[in-house]
Design an enzyme around this catalytic site. Structure first.
Site, PDB file in Angstrom:
ATOM      1  N   TRP A 157     -33.942 -15.208 -47.031  1.00 41.27           N
ATOM      2  CA  TRP A 157     -34.486 -14.528 -45.860  1.00 41.27           C
ATOM      3  C   TRP A 157     -35.465 -15.474 -45.150  1.00 41.27           C
ATOM      4  O   TRP A 157     -36.416 -15.964 -45.761  1.00 41.27           O
ATOM      5  CB  TRP A 157     -35.238 -13.271 -46.259  1.00 41.27           C
ATOM      6  CG  TRP A 157     -34.433 -12.060 -46.630  1.00 41.27           C
ATOM      7  CD1 TRP A 157     -34.979 -10.862 -46.999  1.00 41.27           C
ATOM      8  CD2 TRP A 157     -33.018 -11.855 -46.654  1.00 41.27           C
ATOM      9  NE1 TRP A 157     -33.969  -9.943 -47.243  1.00 41.27           N
ATOM     10  CE2 TRP A 157     -32.763 -10.535 -47.046  1.00 41.27           C
ATOM     11  CE3 TRP A 157     -31.920 -12.677 -46.385  1.00 41.27           C
ATOM     12  CZ2 TRP A 157     -31.465 -10.009 -47.168  1.00 41.27           C
ATOM     13  CZ3 TRP A 157     -30.628 -12.156 -46.517  1.00 41.27           C
ATOM     14  CH2 TRP A 157     -30.427 -10.852 -46.894  1.00 41.27           C
ATOM     15  N   ASN A 269     -28.985 -10.076 -41.202  1.00 43.49           N
ATOM     16  CA  ASN A 269     -28.353  -9.590 -42.412  1.00 43.49           C
ATOM     17  C   ASN A 269     -27.650  -8.268 -42.138  1.00 43.49           C
ATOM     18  O   ASN A 269     -28.304  -7.270 -41.838  1.00 43.49           O
ATOM     19  CB  ASN A 269     -29.383  -9.390 -43.525  1.00 43.49           C
ATOM     20  CG  ASN A 269     -28.748  -8.822 -44.778  1.00 43.49           C
ATOM     21  OD1 ASN A 269     -27.702  -9.306 -45.213  1.00 43.49           O
ATOM     22  ND2 ASN A 269     -29.351  -7.787 -45.329  1.00 43.49           N
ATOM     23  N   GLU A 270     -26.319  -8.311 -42.173  1.00 43.20           N
ATOM     24  CA  GLU A 270     -25.481  -7.121 -42.053  1.00 43.20           C
ATOM     25  C   GLU A 270     -25.730  -6.319 -40.771  1.00 43.20           C
ATOM     26  O   GLU A 270     -25.983  -5.101 -40.812  1.00 43.20           O
ATOM     27  CB  GLU A 270     -25.630  -6.240 -43.303  1.00 43.20           C
ATOM     28  CG  GLU A 270     -25.298  -7.018 -44.571  1.00 43.20           C
ATOM     29  CD  GLU A 270     -25.306  -6.193 -45.847  1.00 43.20           C
ATOM     30  OE1 GLU A 270     -25.954  -5.132 -45.859  1.00 43.20           O
ATOM     31  OE2 GLU A 270     -24.670  -6.623 -46.825  1.00 43.20           O
ATOM     32  N   TYR A 345     -19.061  -4.824 -51.381  1.00 42.77           N
ATOM     33  CA  TYR A 345     -19.670  -3.865 -52.307  1.00 42.77           C
ATOM     34  C   TYR A 345     -18.799  -2.612 -52.362  1.00 42.77           C
ATOM     35  O   TYR A 345     -19.124  -1.586 -51.743  1.00 42.77           O
ATOM     36  CB  TYR A 345     -21.083  -3.482 -51.832  1.00 42.77           C
ATOM     37  CG  TYR A 345     -22.063  -4.627 -51.825  1.00 42.77           C
ATOM     38  CD1 TYR A 345     -22.624  -5.085 -53.017  1.00 42.77           C
ATOM     39  CD2 TYR A 345     -22.427  -5.242 -50.631  1.00 42.77           C
ATOM     40  CE1 TYR A 345     -23.528  -6.142 -53.020  1.00 42.77           C
ATOM     41  CE2 TYR A 345     -23.329  -6.295 -50.627  1.00 42.77           C
ATOM     42  CZ  TYR A 345     -23.879  -6.741 -51.817  1.00 42.77           C
ATOM     43  OH  TYR A 345     -24.765  -7.789 -51.806  1.00 42.77           O
ATOM     44  N   GLU A 378     -21.829 -12.314 -49.783  1.00 41.55           N
ATOM     45  CA  GLU A 378     -22.483 -11.423 -50.737  1.00 41.55           C
ATOM     46  C   GLU A 378     -21.388 -10.633 -51.419  1.00 41.55           C
ATOM     47  O   GLU A 378     -20.461 -10.152 -50.759  1.00 41.55           O
ATOM     48  CB  GLU A 378     -23.397 -10.397 -50.037  1.00 41.55           C
ATOM     49  CG  GLU A 378     -24.676 -10.917 -49.453  1.00 41.55           C
ATOM     50  CD  GLU A 378     -25.592  -9.749 -49.016  1.00 41.55           C
ATOM     51  OE1 GLU A 378     -25.455  -8.625 -49.545  1.00 41.55           O
ATOM     52  OE2 GLU A 378     -26.424  -9.975 -48.132  1.00 41.55           O
ATOM     53  N   TRP A 405     -24.265 -12.019 -54.890  1.00 39.00           N
ATOM     54  CA  TRP A 405     -25.549 -11.343 -54.808  1.00 39.00           C
ATOM     55  C   TRP A 405     -25.890 -10.839 -56.190  1.00 39.00           C
ATOM     56  O   TRP A 405     -25.154 -10.024 -56.716  1.00 39.00           O
ATOM     57  CB  TRP A 405     -25.488 -10.173 -53.828  1.00 39.00           C
ATOM     58  CG  TRP A 405     -26.805  -9.492 -53.635  1.00 39.00           C
ATOM     59  CD1 TRP A 405     -27.347  -8.504 -54.416  1.00 39.00           C
ATOM     60  CD2 TRP A 405     -27.762  -9.760 -52.610  1.00 39.00           C
ATOM     61  NE1 TRP A 405     -28.583  -8.155 -53.937  1.00 39.00           N
ATOM     62  CE2 TRP A 405     -28.868  -8.907 -52.829  1.00 39.00           C
ATOM     63  CE3 TRP A 405     -27.801 -10.658 -51.532  1.00 39.00           C
ATOM     64  CZ2 TRP A 405     -29.984  -8.910 -52.004  1.00 39.00           C
ATOM     65  CZ3 TRP A 405     -28.909 -10.651 -50.718  1.00 39.00           C
ATOM     66  CH2 TRP A 405     -29.990  -9.783 -50.953  1.00 39.00           C
TER      67      TRP A 405
END
Ligand SMILES: *[C@@H]1O[C@H](CO)[C@@H](O)[C@H](O)[C@H]1NC(C)=O
Ligand SMILES: *[C@@H]1O[C@H](CO)[C@@H](O)[C@H](O)[C@H]1NC(C)=O
Length: 441
Positions: A157, A269-270, A345, A378, A405
């Site tokens: 980050w 991020n996303e 995920y 990720e 991740w």
């Protein structure tokens, strides 16, 4: 040292010097300059955004689509206001990178990555927290473990947004309060990121540095919304928020003009825009990536998106759909986006872990169609090895790199953040997903 960047001076800065190449030059509520440099035209993107583009590239230029309106912002002095040239008006870093040819930096070659001149498949991982560690030795420990593991890159980050100033000793990078943005360049600010870059250089690790979170941890889009109004979906077109965001990007990018440790800059991020037309995110990706290239043409730029919104190979399931406002193929086609990013995920998306292989393969086809490399950036399953090893094998077959991740390590003072997906250095899952994976590559 903290540097206050009030939005009025910030917009004035844009008006004086930033509505140069690729800068914003119009849009709803835009109060900056509407003129572009000679050879550049103000091109209309959408009702909220017009941009200076090269005359040769522009098809539908409209230099007067929006007239400048004067907007009043607070310009009251603050105790933390400091005049600076390093953050607010530094020259584009590209002008100082004469010692290295662009090809010396990590770059793409067709659908592959080239690092230190070597084209191949690369393995890496995520450690969002490493830029918030306050002990240099902890950073060095993690970097040395990554290096000895054969990991080649690390995603971190590059943001830590807050709406009120934390107590001293707590790391934060940007304070968004009272309609102003204050970038913390001090020892509990971007100097922490500086050390990560320095240690990465020493350990031959390349970094992906991300600029804002879609989620609320470490501030994210919500921290901008708290300061500038609007919502999570209007953030992408809110000119005050976007000015602050771009100014923050410039502050970070300008710190490392020639570092060999930068793998790529990453927009967010996303990023999601639930229920939005995909053009909202696509336009934002286009504008932001062009902006980054204008200050650093030598580094790769990626989105940091999950890979949602994909027609190619779609099974009609939620992640393949467009409900979160992403169009994977449209954004990958943008010329200032160097490679695609994919997250995985299944358990959070209502899918079985075994479904993950089809997600990877479908994106592999889309990336080949686009002629760009893609990174499985990720991925996580609470089953670890048994679920993730097949994903890694599929990634080696279909994609250009992967980074699980997330990295876990024992810092002596305690363990690094341990969510259900962490893979701890030296564990049996580490042997499976790092040692064996690197050997397979
Ligand atoms: C915001 O306003 C509050 C109340 O006036 C003040 O205490 C605080 O210092 C301000 N923050 C900034 C960054 O100017
Ligand atoms: C423009 O300003 C108006 C009035 O303050 C506000 O309602 C609107 O949301 C703003 N538009 C954008 C895109 O920020």
């Amino acid at each position: 040292m903290k540097i206050s960047l009030f939005i009025a001076p910030c917009l004035a800065q844009f008006a004086l010097s930033q509505t140069g190449n690729w800068g914003q030059c119009g849009g709803e509520n835009w109060s900056g300059d509407v003129n572009c440099n000679v050879g550049w035209l103000c091109q209309y993107s959408n009702p909220w955004y017009s941009q200076c583009v090269p005359e040769s590239d522009s098809s539908t230029a409209s230099g007067s689509s929006t007239s400048a309106t004067s907007t009043t912002f607070s310009t009251s002095a603050s105790t933390t206001s400091t005049s600076t040239t390093s953050t607010t008006s530094s020259a584009p870093s590209s002008t100082t990178t004469t010692s290295s040819s662009p090809s010396g930096y990590p770059h793409t070659s067709g659908t592959k990555f080239v690092i230190d001149g070597v084209e191949g498949y690369y393995a890496g991982t995520n450690a969002y927290w490493i830029s918030f560690l306050t002990n240099n030795a902890d950073v060095d420990l993690v970097m040395s473990h990554l290096q000895s593991s054969g990991m080649k890159f690390l995603r971190v980050w590059g943001f830590n947004d807050v709406n009120s100033q934390p107590n001293s000793g707590t790391v934060w990078f940007q304070l968004l309060e009272n309609g102003s943005a204050t970038i913390n360049t001090g020892s509990d600010g971007l100097e922490r990121l500086d050390y990560v870059v320095q240690s990465a250089e020493a350990h031959d690790i390349k970094l992906i540095i991300n600029f804002v979170n879609n989620w609320g941890d470490y501030g994210g889009i919500a921290a901008y919304v708290n300061n500038y109004g609007g919502s999570a979906t209007s953030w992408y077109t809110n000119s005050a928020a976007q000015s602050a965001y771009q100014n923050y990007i410039k502050a970070v990018v300008s710190r490392y003009p020639t570092s060999p440790a930068i793998f790529a800059w990453e927009l967010a991020n996303e990023p999601r825009c639930n229920g939005c037309a995909t053009s909202v995110i696509t336009n934002w990706v286009s504008a932001t990536s062009q902006y980054i290239k204008s200050i650093d043409p030598n580094r790769m730029v990626a989105i940091g998106s999950e890979g949602m919104g994909l027609a190619t190979g779609s099974d009609g399931s939620y992640p393949f759909g467009y409900s979160e406002g992403n169009d994977f193929e449209a954004t990958l086609a943008i010329s200032t986006i160097d490679f695609g990013t994919i997250h995985l995920y299944p358990s959070q998306w209502g899918e079985a872990d075994s479904w993950g292989t089809s997600w990877i393969q479908a994106h592999g086809v889309a990336c080949n169609n686009a002629g760009k490399p893609c990174l499985l950036e990720e991925y996580g399953s609470s089953s670890h090895c048994s679920s993730e090893a097949p994903w890694q094998a599929a990634a080696i077959d279909s994609l250009a790199a992967d980074s699980f991740w997330q990295w876990g390590d024992d810092l002596g003072s305690g363990d690094t953040p341990n969510d259900e997906y962490s893979i701890f250095y030296g564990s049996s899952d580490y042997t499976c997903l790092v040692t064996n994976h690197v050997a397979a590559i």
